[in-house]
Design a protein around this motif. Structure first.
Motif, PDB file in Angstrom:
ATOM      1  N   ARG A 108     -29.456 -16.198  28.411  1.00  0.00           N
ATOM      2  CA  ARG A 108     -29.316 -17.415  27.600  1.00  0.00           C
ATOM      3  C   ARG A 108     -27.876 -17.932  27.573  1.00  0.00           C
ATOM      4  O   ARG A 108     -27.637 -19.120  27.763  1.00  0.00           O
ATOM      5  CB  ARG A 108     -29.787 -17.155  26.158  1.00  0.00           C
ATOM      6  N   ASP A 109     -26.919 -17.024  27.340  1.00  0.00           N
ATOM      7  CA  ASP A 109     -25.533 -17.471  27.141  1.00  0.00           C
ATOM      8  C   ASP A 109     -24.788 -17.614  28.463  1.00  0.00           C
ATOM      9  O   ASP A 109     -24.132 -18.613  28.706  1.00  0.00           O
ATOM     10  CB  ASP A 109     -24.749 -16.467  26.279  1.00  0.00           C
ATOM     11  N   ASP A 110     -24.866 -16.574  29.293  1.00  0.00           N
ATOM     12  CA  ASP A 110     -24.038 -16.565  30.492  1.00  0.00           C
ATOM     13  C   ASP A 110     -24.665 -17.385  31.613  1.00  0.00           C
ATOM     14  O   ASP A 110     -23.966 -18.096  32.328  1.00  0.00           O
ATOM     15  CB  ASP A 110     -23.788 -15.128  30.952  1.00  0.00           C
ATOM     16  N   ARG A 157     -22.795  -3.718  26.056  1.00  0.00           N
ATOM     17  CA  ARG A 157     -23.798  -3.805  24.979  1.00  0.00           C
ATOM     18  C   ARG A 157     -24.621  -5.092  25.000  1.00  0.00           C
ATOM     19  O   ARG A 157     -25.521  -5.273  24.187  1.00  0.00           O
ATOM     20  CB  ARG A 157     -23.104  -3.678  23.629  1.00  0.00           C
ATOM     21  N   LYS A 158     -24.314  -6.002  25.887  1.00  0.00           N
ATOM     22  CA  LYS A 158     -25.014  -7.294  25.871  1.00  0.00           C
ATOM     23  C   LYS A 158     -26.448  -7.152  26.377  1.00  0.00           C
ATOM     24  O   LYS A 158     -26.690  -6.553  27.424  1.00  0.00           O
ATOM     25  CB  LYS A 158     -24.257  -8.297  26.737  1.00  0.00           C
ATOM     26  N   THR A 159     -27.387  -7.724  25.634  1.00  0.00           N
ATOM     27  CA  THR A 159     -28.781  -7.627  26.073  1.00  0.00           C
ATOM     28  C   THR A 159     -29.021  -8.577  27.251  1.00  0.00           C
ATOM     29  O   THR A 159     -28.296  -9.569  27.432  1.00  0.00           O
ATOM     30  CB  THR A 159     -29.766  -8.005  24.950  1.00  0.00           C
ATOM     31  N   THR A 194     -31.934 -21.044  28.853  1.00  0.00           N
ATOM     32  CA  THR A 194     -32.330 -20.919  27.453  1.00  0.00           C
ATOM     33  C   THR A 194     -33.844 -20.978  27.262  1.00  0.00           C
ATOM     34  O   THR A 194     -34.326 -20.982  26.131  1.00  0.00           O
ATOM     35  CB  THR A 194     -31.676 -22.027  26.609  1.00  0.00           C
ATOM     36  N   GLY A 195     -34.591 -21.020  28.349  1.00  0.00           N
ATOM     37  CA  GLY A 195     -36.050 -20.996  28.216  1.00  0.00           C
ATOM     38  C   GLY A 195     -36.540 -19.689  27.631  1.00  0.00           C
ATOM     39  O   GLY A 195     -37.573 -19.644  26.961  1.00  0.00           O
ATOM     40  N   ASP A 249     -29.568 -12.113  25.938  1.00  0.00           N
ATOM     41  CA  ASP A 249     -28.345 -12.868  25.648  1.00  0.00           C
ATOM     42  C   ASP A 249     -27.621 -13.255  26.935  1.00  0.00           C
ATOM     43  O   ASP A 249     -27.032 -14.332  27.024  1.00  0.00           O
ATOM     44  CB  ASP A 249     -27.414 -12.052  24.739  1.00  0.00           C
ATOM     45  N   TYR A 278     -21.718 -11.142  18.714  1.00  0.00           N
ATOM     46  CA  TYR A 278     -21.454  -9.693  18.712  1.00  0.00           C
ATOM     47  C   TYR A 278     -20.180  -9.410  17.922  1.00  0.00           C
ATOM     48  O   TYR A 278     -20.134  -8.524  17.073  1.00  0.00           O
ATOM     49  CB  TYR A 278     -21.301  -9.171  20.141  1.00  0.00           C
ATOM     50  N   GLY A 336     -39.722 -24.122  29.796  1.00  0.00           N
ATOM     51  CA  GLY A 336     -38.456 -23.605  29.272  1.00  0.00           C
ATOM     52  C   GLY A 336     -37.415 -24.689  29.070  1.00  0.00           C
ATOM     53  O   GLY A 336     -36.243 -24.398  28.858  1.00  0.00           O
ATOM     54  N   LYS A 356     -25.089 -25.559  22.989  1.00  0.00           N
ATOM     55  CA  LYS A 356     -23.848 -24.878  23.343  1.00  0.00           C
ATOM     56  C   LYS A 356     -22.773 -25.952  23.461  1.00  0.00           C
ATOM     57  O   LYS A 356     -22.901 -26.871  24.260  1.00  0.00           O
ATOM     58  CB  LYS A 356     -24.057 -24.170  24.686  1.00  0.00           C
ATOM     59  N   GLU A 374     -27.119 -19.562  31.096  1.00  0.00           N
ATOM     60  CA  GLU A 374     -27.614 -20.809  30.497  1.00  0.00           C
ATOM     61  C   GLU A 374     -29.077 -21.077  30.808  1.00  0.00           C
ATOM     62  O   GLU A 374     -29.500 -22.218  30.986  1.00  0.00           O
ATOM     63  CB  GLU A 374     -26.718 -21.992  30.883  1.00  0.00           C
TER      64      GLU A 374
END
Ligand code: FES
Ligand code: FES
Lengths: 781, 161
Positions: free
Chosen positions: B28-30, B20-22, B34-35, B25, A123, A24, A33, B32
């Motif tokens: 990956r976003d919150d 609504r956040k998957t 990203t794998g 996401d 979003y 990963g 980012k 981090e």
């Protein structure tokens, strides 16, 4: 995890890319980012063909979290008009349609972008898109090539005046009239290849980051070449080349889709400059299937002149290619289809002409072997003729393939078939498949009501192609590389290739490690930074010969320079020095060994006065040497369930000659991946439109991808190759599987259905179509 | 925004997410991580597969708030300190992947399969992985990697291949 081998080249060395990918730790563009980064989404047309009457973005601009909205007209004001960067790159001339980065006055396909919304999250950007009001006046859709050829169809591009994007005038090779006059039989076929598409698992995407302080645009891309992307940004954003920095990390596949920089990426870059913040755009699957680009969709009228014995004397072919909207590469396709159509055959006469049309569908993009339809047509025609004459598919090919001779046979379109081993591959595949045994099994199965079929097809791939008198073997020209011995003793290769699954970091290190005499781990391959790597791109299966070659010769050059430097330190003549296992030593005197790392450290550490060049770096360029073809023969055994129309591939055999193998596991991965795409194209995949140009396959529920249950084990045998060059006999293997698998599978299906008298003139054969073909044949008999 | 706490790769992570956040996401976003990759966002390609409370889950179809209180394993959590676990090692040895975009999904799906069915044969492996799409490989190398891992896991260490 050190990897040691006597000789790396030729061995299935484990990939250096894998430790990061398997944990990963890969870095794909959507993983980037940056501080203050915004997210873009596009408002896209729901209609295939319409005039944009008005666009109201006020509600979207007012939405909290939305930072900016730019309409097509606003993006036009922020950018430089000009041709498609890719068309410009390939040096294409001729009429080109005029269009803007985002649609302004007119939309030309479902999914055409008309505005870009930039917001604090993806979003919110999508929420903003929902608030943009666009009013359209519908125009009559041009939803097929036939419609486009009608002079009454409304032209997509006013400056073209019609929907003809390009005419490829008739060309004749050999004496076409004489070939047809002397023929015992003349056959006419109409053959269709359907629209399908690349579908890399990672869609397109970018992060554009404009810094107003330095006026530098840093652009993180998913691309097949950072310099090609840079060129597009320079052209369309009007930024000086030294102020554009393109970076690329891992890339989740492409297959031709990501050769250049797309309209959406350029719009995202323009938006970043306007808001002075980084902007990320990540294409979602719906956008990817609908609007990224699609391939093929060609139709062919073929007339074949044949002797009663099955000699193919002449072909006369007219091609129409539906390039969709915004034509770029599609308009350039005819030349290469024409050049390749004779394949490895003796064919002595050929006429060819083509028309490229524009329609309200996704634009034509390169997809693994863009010209592949020439192989489909030729290999289909051979089987159709074989049926008519009662010949076996191996026999008709045996009669027509040009055997290896000295001097080599020359394709009627001009290129010599030097070193081409098609005949050998055909004989070997016939042996492996054991045709007589198969025919017995087929007959026995038929008695039980089971329908087995066997198919073969051959191909050659100009990867890079034979040496020509007037320049490099590869049509895209010389390949460059910068090489350096770093202060830490690592041999560093800087290449413009931009691997997206092809394992270039592994294979180049194999070649360089052998040539220099250091362990595999002591070579590093740098890709994906326009400030560091020379011009280049991954595509056209050019890597093996062109980049493998420049790595070999460049390493040789670097090594000579290092030995020269070492000879000063060691006070011996460079001729007496050699490098093995990472040590430099005087021939015959193991005691004298000094580590390459030590020499590198010393070179980096100081001034050696005049006469000593301690700058251990070289620039190399390679013209492809003797070049050569790759190619082979594929064979499939299928079973068709005539009740359900389902086809299963029972066995798939490849006999292949791509010259000397750098890394067999990598080569076989390329072949298997291509074959899987070819099987998918025939049995599952179709980019479908209805008669109004509405796109029908925008999800993976509608665009069916082959899975682990659809693709059989693929048996591969590599043929002993004919060496043409003193040093570099690696040849490209990226496209062949995808080029030849479709005719191989279709030929096998037709063979399975021969008790019904089914004849197949198309490439897409999902279950419903198989059942239709059977019932049509039943009705006809 | 909803406050959520979940265990990810053994560590307790507390944060907040829009309803609504998957989960994909959020990871990956919150967080981090990203794998975990997103290949379709509609539940078909399997690239986003993670293990939630022992079962493989498509993180593009699960909301982050639904994962509150759960134990989530992503590809980053399979082996300590950037090393390779036995399945990853077998996949490296088998040249399983090319571009690597589908990889996290296959690795997580196959991890779940082998933990429940260590004796899976080729056909069972193909069926278990048929909800994951790979565009590059034609699958054979991936199947071979899983078969090799299964064989090694069944064999006590030191007894050859
Ligand atoms: S991204 Fe979740 S299944 Fe494709
Ligand atoms: S390795 Fe590229 S999608 Fe699987």
């Amino acid at each position: 995890m050190a990897i040691v081998a006597e000789r790396y080249t030729g061995a299935s060395i484990r990939r250096s890319e894998d430790p990061r990918i398997l944990t990963g730790a890969g870095r794909y563009v959507d993983d980037v980012k940056l501080p203050g980064m915004l997210h873009a989404a596009f408002v896209r047309s729901p209609l295939a063909h319409a005039q944009v009457r008005s666009i109201d973005v006020s509600a979207a601009r007012d939405l909290p979290g939305v930072v900016a909205v730019f309409t097509g007209a606003e993006i036009e004001d922020m950018t430089v008009p000009g041709p498609d960067p890719l068309v410009a790159f390939f040096g294409d001339t001729g009429p080109t349609p005029e269009f803007t980065l985002l649609a302004t006055d007119k939309v030309r396909l479902v999914g055409d972008p008309v505005a870009i919304v930039v917001a604090e999250s993806r979003y919110l950007a999508e929420d903003g898109c929902d608030l943009v009001e666009v009013e359209y006046d519908e125009l009559a859709p041009v939803a097929s090539a036939a419609a486009a050829l009608d002079p009454a169809s409304p032209p997509l591009f006013a400056n073209l005046g019609s929907n003809i994007a390009r005419e490829h005038p008739r060309a004749e090779f050999g004496d076409v009239a004489a070939a047809f006059a002397q023929a015992d039989r003349v056959f006419d076929f109409h053959i269709d290849v359907h629209r399908h598409q690349n579908v890399p698992m990672e869609g397109r995407g970018c992060v554009a980051s404009y810094d107003p302080q330095t006026a530098v645009m840093t652009f993180y891309a998913a691309t097949q070449g950072v310099h090609v992307t840079k060129m597009g940004i320079v052209m369309r954003l009007g930024i000086e080349p030294d102020k554009v920095h393109v970076l690329a990390g891992d890339i989740g596949g492409s297959f031709g889709l990501k050769i250049g920089v797309s309209r959406e990426e350029l719009a995202a870059a323009a938006a970043s400059r306007a808001v002075a913040r980084p902007v990320k755009w990540t294409e979602d699957r719906g956008e990817n299937l609908t609007a990224s680009g699609q391939a093929r969709e060609e139709s062919f009228d073929v007339r074949a002149a044949v002797s009663n014995d099955g000699d193919l004397l002449g072909l006369d072919v007219r091609m129409v290619v539906d390039t969709g909207s915004y034509p770029s590469m599609g308009a350039m396709l005819a030349g290469i289809v024409q050049a390749m159509l004779p394949g490895p055959y003796k064919l002595a006469a050929m006429g060819f002409e083509a028309t490229a049309v524009t329609t309200n569908k996704a634009p034509y993009v390169a997809y693994r072997g863009p010209w592949a339809s020439e192989t489909f047509v030729r290999e289909r025609v051979l089987d159709l003729i074989a049926h008519e004459l009662g010949l076996d598919p191996v026999e008709i090919r045996r009669r027509n393939i040009a055997p290896r001779t000295e001097p080599p046979a020359v394709m009627v379109t001009g290129r010599p078939l030097v070193g081409v081993t098609t005949m050998e591959s055909l004989e070997r595949v016939a042996e492996l498949a054991d045709f007589p045994a198969f025919r017995r099994r087929q007959a026995a199965a038929r008695i039980e009501g089971r329908h087995l079929g066997i198919g073969v097809a051959t191909f050659i791939e100009a990867a890079p192609g034979p040496r020509s008198q007037d320049g490099p073997s590869d049509p895209e020209g010389m390949e460059a590389m910068r090489l350096r011995l770093d202060g830490d003793g690592v041999v560093v290769l800087f290449t413009g290739q931009m691997p997206h699954g092809q394992s270039h970091q592994t294979t180049l290190a194999q070649i360089a490690a052998d040539e220099f005499g250091v362990p595999f781990d002591q070579v590093r391959v740098v890709v994906g930074d326009s400030d560091l790597v020379p011009f280049g791109l991954t595509g056209g299966s050019r890597f093996a010969t062109m980049t493998g070659g420049v790595a070999l010769h460049g390493t040789r050059q670097l090594k000579a320079k290092v030995l020269d430097f070492a000879s000063h330190l060691m006070e011996v003549s460079a001729q007496d020095l050699q490098i093995t296992d990472g040590n430099i030593w005087v021939r015959g005197d193991p005691e004298s060994a000094i580590a390459v790392t030590e020499i590198a450290r010393q070179a980096a550490s100081g001034d050696f006065g005049p006469g000593v060049d301690a700058n251990l770096e070289v620039e190399a360029a390679y013209d492809g040497g003797a070049g050569g073809w790759s190619g082979g023969t594929h064979c499939a055994i299928v079973e068709v369930d005539v009740e359900t129309g389902l086809v299963s591939v029972e066995r798939y055999i490849v006999t292949e000659d791509c010259g000397a193998l750098i890394n067999p596991a990598v080569v076989e991965g390329q072949i298997r991946g291509g074959v899987a795409q070819g099987i998918g194209a025939v049995l599952l995949e179709r980019s479908a439109y209805d008669e109004f140009g509405n796109f029908q396959s925008a999800t993976f529920m509608d665009y069916l991808m082959p899975t682990a249950c659809d693709i059989p084990r693929i048996e591969i045998e590599h043929l002993e190759t004919v060496p043409l060059d003193a040093d570099v006999n690696f040849r490209g293997v990226g496209e062949g599987g995808m080029i030849v698998a479709p005719p191989t599978i279709v030929n096998a299906i037709e063979d399975a259905l021969s008790p019904f008298g089914v004849r197949i003139y198309e490439q897409h054969l999902p279950p419903a179509r198989i059942l239709e073909l059977i019932s049509m044949a039943r009705r006809a008999s | 925004m909803v406050d959520i706490t979940l265990t990810v790769n053994g560590a307790i992570r507390t944060g907040s997410a829009e309803a609504r956040k998957t989960l994909a996401d959020y990871l990956r976003d919150d967080l981090e991580l990203t794998g975990t990759h997103v290949g379709c966002e509609h539940g078909v390609c399997g690239a986003c597969t993670v293990i939630v409370d022992g079962l493989p889950v498509r993180s593009c179809l699960m909301l982050a708030v639904q994962a509150a209180g759960s134990e989530v394993t992503t590809i980053e959590g399979l082996a300590p300190d950037g090393g390779l676990g036995p399945l990853q090692q077998a996949m490296w040895d088998s040249h399983s992947f090319q571009c690597g975009f589908c990889t996290p999904g296959f690795v997580m799906q196959a991890t779940a399969l082998l933990s429940h069915h260590p004796d899976a044969d080729e056909q069972q492996i193909r069926e278990a992985l048929s909800g994951n799409i790979c565009r590059c490989t034609g699958y054979q190398s991936i199947i071979d990697g899983v078969l090799l891992a299964a064989r090694r896991l069944r064999q006590p260490a030191g007894q050859g291949e």
